[in-house]
Write a protein that holds these residues in place. Structure first.
Motif, PDB file in Angstrom:
ATOM      1  N   UNK A 192       0.816  -1.214   0.000  1.00 50.01           N
ATOM      2  CA  UNK A 192       0.000   0.000   0.000  1.00 50.01           C
ATOM      3  C   UNK A 192       0.850   1.265   0.000  1.00 50.01           C
ATOM      4  N   UNK A 193       1.938   1.261   0.730  1.00 44.57           N
ATOM      5  CA  UNK A 193       2.793   2.451   0.822  1.00 44.57           C
ATOM      6  C   UNK A 193       3.567   2.725  -0.451  1.00 44.57           C
ATOM      7  N   UNK A 194       3.599   1.775  -1.354  1.00 41.90           N
ATOM      8  CA  UNK A 194       4.349   1.928  -2.606  1.00 41.90           C
ATOM      9  C   UNK A 194       3.430   1.904  -3.823  1.00 41.90           C
ATOM     10  N   UNK A 195       2.217   2.451  -3.680  1.00 40.23           N
ATOM     11  CA  UNK A 195       1.256   2.436  -4.775  1.00 40.23           C
ATOM     12  C   UNK A 195       1.816   3.183  -5.974  1.00 40.23           C
ATOM     13  N   UNK A 196       1.687   2.555  -7.136  1.00 36.47           N
ATOM     14  CA  UNK A 196       2.140   3.163  -8.386  1.00 36.47           C
ATOM     15  C   UNK A 196       0.971   3.269  -9.347  1.00 36.47           C
ATOM     16  N   UNK A 197       1.176   4.044 -10.396  1.00 38.15           N
ATOM     17  CA  UNK A 197       0.125   4.228 -11.390  1.00 38.15           C
ATOM     18  C   UNK A 197      -0.004   3.012 -12.282  1.00 38.15           C
ATOM     19  N   UNK A 198      -1.249   2.620 -12.510  1.00 36.06           N
ATOM     20  CA  UNK A 198      -1.554   1.576 -13.464  1.00 36.06           C
ATOM     21  C   UNK A 198      -2.146   2.178 -14.725  1.00 36.06           C
ATOM     22  N   UNK A 199      -3.026   1.447 -15.356  1.00 33.84           N
ATOM     23  CA  UNK A 199      -3.602   1.844 -16.645  1.00 33.84           C
ATOM     24  C   UNK A 199      -4.485   3.087 -16.522  1.00 33.84           C
ATOM     25  N   UNK A 200      -4.582   3.823 -17.625  1.00 33.26           N
ATOM     26  CA  UNK A 200      -5.489   4.963 -17.706  1.00 33.26           C
ATOM     27  C   UNK A 200      -6.929   4.460 -17.704  1.00 33.26           C
ATOM     28  N   UNK A 201      -7.737   5.004 -16.806  1.00 34.02           N
ATOM     29  CA  UNK A 201      -9.133   4.619 -16.643  1.00 34.02           C
ATOM     30  C   UNK A 201     -10.059   5.686 -17.210  1.00 34.02           C
ATOM     31  N   UNK A 202      -9.685   6.950 -17.037  1.00 36.07           N
ATOM     32  CA  UNK A 202     -10.597   8.040 -17.389  1.00 36.07           C
ATOM     33  C   UNK A 202      -9.852   9.367 -17.373  1.00 36.07           C
ATOM     34  N   UNK A 203     -10.571  10.385 -17.818  1.00 30.63           N
ATOM     35  CA  UNK A 203     -10.179  11.778 -17.619  1.00 30.63           C
ATOM     36  C   UNK A 203     -11.338  12.444 -16.901  1.00 30.63           C
ATOM     37  N   UNK A 204     -11.026  13.294 -15.941  1.00 34.86           N
ATOM     38  CA  UNK A 204     -12.049  14.078 -15.262  1.00 34.86           C
ATOM     39  C   UNK A 204     -11.523  15.497 -15.119  1.00 34.86           C
ATOM     40  N   UNK A 205     -12.377  16.462 -15.412  1.00 36.76           N
ATOM     41  CA  UNK A 205     -11.963  17.849 -15.342  1.00 36.76           C
ATOM     42  C   UNK A 205     -12.952  18.695 -14.581  1.00 36.76           C
ATOM     43  N   UNK A 206     -12.422  19.713 -13.903  1.00 37.23           N
ATOM     44  CA  UNK A 206     -13.223  20.722 -13.226  1.00 37.23           C
ATOM     45  C   UNK A 206     -12.913  22.041 -13.917  1.00 37.23           C
ATOM     46  N   UNK A 207     -13.913  22.612 -14.600  1.00 41.16           N
ATOM     47  CA  UNK A 207     -13.716  23.833 -15.384  1.00 41.16           C
ATOM     48  C   UNK A 207     -14.455  24.985 -14.723  1.00 41.16           C
ATOM     49  N   UNK A 208     -13.757  26.064 -14.458  1.00 40.71           N
ATOM     50  CA  UNK A 208     -14.399  27.240 -13.852  1.00 40.71           C
ATOM     51  C   UNK A 208     -15.378  27.870 -14.833  1.00 40.71           C
ATOM     52  N   UNK A 209     -16.572  28.257 -14.311  1.00 46.75           N
ATOM     53  CA  UNK A 209     -17.607  28.837 -15.159  1.00 46.75           C
ATOM     54  C   UNK A 209     -18.096  30.191 -14.653  1.00 46.75           C
TER      55      UNK A 209
END
Length: 199
Positions: free
Chosen positions: A79-96
């Motif tokens: 758990x302390x050495x978690x690394x990135x795996x495959x791309x699952x998604x993109x999520x964005x927060x855009x100011x309006x």
């Protein structure tokens, strides 16, 4: 705003960057992503390069758009050495506008139906309310995009109505669903009092 990384039980959300270009290009060949989102169609390699090298980092720099590459957490080394795996998604927060932002997302075809998109959307929403000064988060999708609506509803958005001719897709104006999420919907405090109408 300084870029930052969020994590959930199964995911790592970190600012999109050039290292995501190849997987973004591959994911956006999916006809469903091209049909229901604002990505260019056809989606070319230069679109992925521009998105990951210019648009994504630029949004963080000018405090207007915060795009996260959502990746699986690889905890095979502990758990302390978690690394990135495959791309699952993109999520964005855009100011309006003042205190208002919009949540947008797409998920890779092979990782749909596992709850990852809702998990990532909740993490991004909580961050927006707690750290980015957002007081109202909106979600919009073309009428008919049932998968996006399901994620929005599971995230806690209240579907507030249909906006006529609010989106342009493929050169045609289309109707849009709109939903709203407030800090209190997630059990979070808000910076300003909210006085709902009595109607």
């Amino acid at each position: 705003m300084d870029p930052l990384t969020l994590s959930t039980e199964r995911l790592i959300l970190r600012p999109v960057g050039p290292q995501d270009a190849d997987e973004t290009y591959a994911a956006c060949q999916d006809p469903d992503i091209q049909r229901w989102t604002t990505v260019p169609s056809p989606y070319l390699r230069e679109h992925a390069t521009s998105f990951t090298e210019t648009f994504g980092p630029g949004g963080w720099r000018d405090d207007s758009d915060y795009t996260f590459a959502v990746r699986l957490r690889d905890t095979s080394q502990g758990e302390g050495n978690a690394r990135e795996g495959a791309l699952v998604a993109m999520v964005g927060v855009m100011r309006r506008g003042e205190g208002v932002a919009e949540l947008g997302f797409w998920a890779t075809k092979e990782h749909r139906g596992r709850g990852y998109m809702t998990e990532a959307s909740l993490a991004a929403a909580r961050w927006a309310f707690e750290s980015a000064g957002v007081e109202r988060l909106e979600w919009r999708a073309e009428v008919g995009n049932a998968a996006s609506r399901a994620v929005a509803e599971k995230t806690g958005f209240t579907i507030e109505g249909t906006l006529r001719a609010a989106l342009v897709h493929g050169g045609t104006r289309r109707d849009s669903w709109v939903g709203g999420l407030l800090p209190g919907d997630l059990g979070l405090p808000t910076t300003r009092a909210y006085l709902p109408s009595r109607d």
